[in-house]
Design an enzyme around this catalytic site. Structure first.
Site, PDB file in Angstrom:
ATOM      1  N   CYS A   3      11.185  -1.787   6.341  1.00 29.11           N
ATOM      2  CA  CYS A   3      10.094  -2.758   6.198  1.00 29.11           C
ATOM      3  C   CYS A   3      10.703  -4.121   5.906  1.00 29.11           C
ATOM      4  O   CYS A   3      11.868  -4.365   6.254  1.00 29.11           O
ATOM      5  CB  CYS A   3       9.075  -2.306   5.150  1.00 29.11           C
ATOM      6  SG  CYS A   3       9.687  -2.222   3.452  1.00 29.11           S
ATOM      7  N   ARG A   9       6.515  -0.576   1.296  1.00 28.11           N
ATOM      8  CA  ARG A   9       6.169   0.421   2.315  1.00 28.11           C
ATOM      9  C   ARG A   9       7.289   1.397   2.628  1.00 28.11           C
ATOM     10  O   ARG A   9       7.087   2.619   2.588  1.00 28.11           O
ATOM     11  CB  ARG A   9       5.744  -0.296   3.610  1.00 28.11           C
ATOM     12  CG  ARG A   9       4.461  -1.046   3.482  1.00 28.11           C
ATOM     13  CD  ARG A   9       4.261  -2.000   4.631  1.00 28.11           C
ATOM     14  NE  ARG A   9       5.245  -3.080   4.601  1.00 28.11           N
ATOM     15  CZ  ARG A   9       5.412  -3.981   5.543  1.00 28.11           C
ATOM     16  NH1 ARG A   9       4.677  -3.917   6.639  1.00 28.11           N
ATOM     17  NH2 ARG A   9       6.309  -4.938   5.415  1.00 28.11           N
ATOM     18  N   ASP A 117       1.213  -4.537   5.290  1.00 29.05           N
ATOM     19  CA  ASP A 117       1.976  -4.939   4.104  1.00 29.05           C
ATOM     20  C   ASP A 117       1.031  -5.086   2.905  1.00 29.05           C
ATOM     21  O   ASP A 117       0.152  -5.943   2.912  1.00 29.05           O
ATOM     22  CB  ASP A 117       2.668  -6.265   4.406  1.00 29.05           C
ATOM     23  CG  ASP A 117       3.670  -6.652   3.341  1.00 29.05           C
ATOM     24  OD1 ASP A 117       3.637  -6.062   2.248  1.00 29.05           O
ATOM     25  OD2 ASP A 117       4.490  -7.545   3.616  1.00 29.05           O
TER      26      ASP A 117
HETATM   27  P1  4NP Z   1       7.448  -4.421   1.849  1.00 27.34           P
HETATM   28  O1  4NP Z   1       6.561  -5.560   1.140  1.00 27.34           O
HETATM   29  O2  4NP Z   1       8.011  -5.040   3.112  1.00 27.34           O
HETATM   30  O3  4NP Z   1       6.446  -3.337   2.145  1.00 27.34           O
HETATM   31  O4  4NP Z   1       8.491  -4.006   0.857  1.00 27.34           O
HETATM   32  C1  4NP Z   1       7.067  -6.810   0.808  1.00 27.34           C
HETATM   33  C2  4NP Z   1       7.825  -6.967  -0.325  1.00 27.34           C
HETATM   34  C3  4NP Z   1       8.303  -8.213  -0.678  1.00 27.34           C
HETATM   35  C4  4NP Z   1       8.015  -9.302   0.122  1.00 27.34           C
HETATM   36  C5  4NP Z   1       7.244  -9.145   1.274  1.00 27.34           C
HETATM   37  C6  4NP Z   1       6.771  -7.893   1.615  1.00 27.34           C
HETATM   38  N1  4NP Z   1       8.488 -10.589  -0.227  1.00 27.34           N
HETATM   39  O5  4NP Z   1       8.168 -11.559   0.473  1.00 27.34           O
HETATM   40  O6  4NP Z   1       9.220 -10.724  -1.227  1.00 27.34           O
END
Ligand code: 4NP
Length: 151
Positions: A3, A9, A117
Site C-alpha cells: 500500500c 491496509r 485508503d
Molecule cells: P496505508 O495508509 O497506505 O493504508 O498504510 C496510509 C498511511 C499513511 C499515509 C497515507 C496512507 N501518509 O500519508 O502518511
C-alpha cells in the site's frame, strides 16, 4: 502486500492472510511467507496505525509485530506474487504483470475493486477494510494448494 504507508491496509492484509495461512497448515515459511511494504517511506520502522491495530485486535488478530517497510525493486525479484491495494500502488510498483495485481482481483464478492485508503477517514473505514481483507484472504488461501502444486 503493498500500500502507500504500510501502516493501515497492507499490514491488515498481511496479518489476516498470515493468520489464515497458518490456520490452513501452510504457515511454514519455507512454503508460504507473507510480507508487506509501502511505496512511501514516511513511516518506515513504525508500528501499525493505532486504528488498524485496534480493529485487528477487536477481531482476534495480533497486530503487535508489524513494523513498516519500504518498497524497492528487490521486492519484485524476491516475491512470487505482489498484491497492490489500489491502482496508484499498482502503478508505483511498475504496473500489472502475471505476478503483480490488485489484492481485490481475488475478492469473491466484488473482484477487481480497490482497498480504499482509510488513513484520513474514521473508524468505519478500517472495519470496511477488514471485511474486504478477510474474504479476499480466504479466497487466496483456497487457491494456494493448487498454486503450490498440492491439490
Ligand atoms: P496505508 O495508509 O497506505 O493504508 O498504510 C496510509 C498511511 C499513511 C499515509 C497515507 C496512507 N501518509 O500519508 O502518511
Amino acid at each position: 502486500m503493498v500500500c502507500l504507508g504500510n501502516i493501515c491496509r497492507s499490514p491488515m492484509a498481511h496479518v489476516v492472510l498470515a493468520d489464515r495461512i497458518a490456520a490452513a497448515g501452510l504457515g511454514d515459511p519455507r512454503r508460504v511467507e507473507v510480507v508487506s511494504c509501502g511505496t512511501g517511506d514516511w513511516h518506515v520502522g513504525d508500528p501499525m496505525d493505532p486504528r488498524a491495530a485496534s480493529t485487528l485486535r477487536d477481531a482476534g488478530y495480533d497486530p503487535s509485530s508489524h513494523r513498516a517497510r519500504h518498497f524497492d525493486d528487490g521486492w519484485l525479484a524476491e516475491c512470487d506474487v505482489l498484491f497492490a491495494m489500489d491502482e496508484q500502488n499498482l502503478a508505483d510498483i511498475g504496473g500489472r504483470s502475471d505476478r503483480v495485481m490488485l489484492f481485490r482481483d481475488l475478492d469473491p464478492t466484488e473482484p477487481g475493486g480497490i482497498v480504499p485508503d482509510p488513513y484520513y477517514g474514521g473508524e468505519d473505514g478500517f472495519t470496511e477494510v477488514l471485511a474486504m481483507v478477510e474474504r479476499t484472504s480466504d479466497a487466496i488461501v483456497a487457491a494456494l494448494p493448487a498454486a503450490l502444486g498440492r491439490d
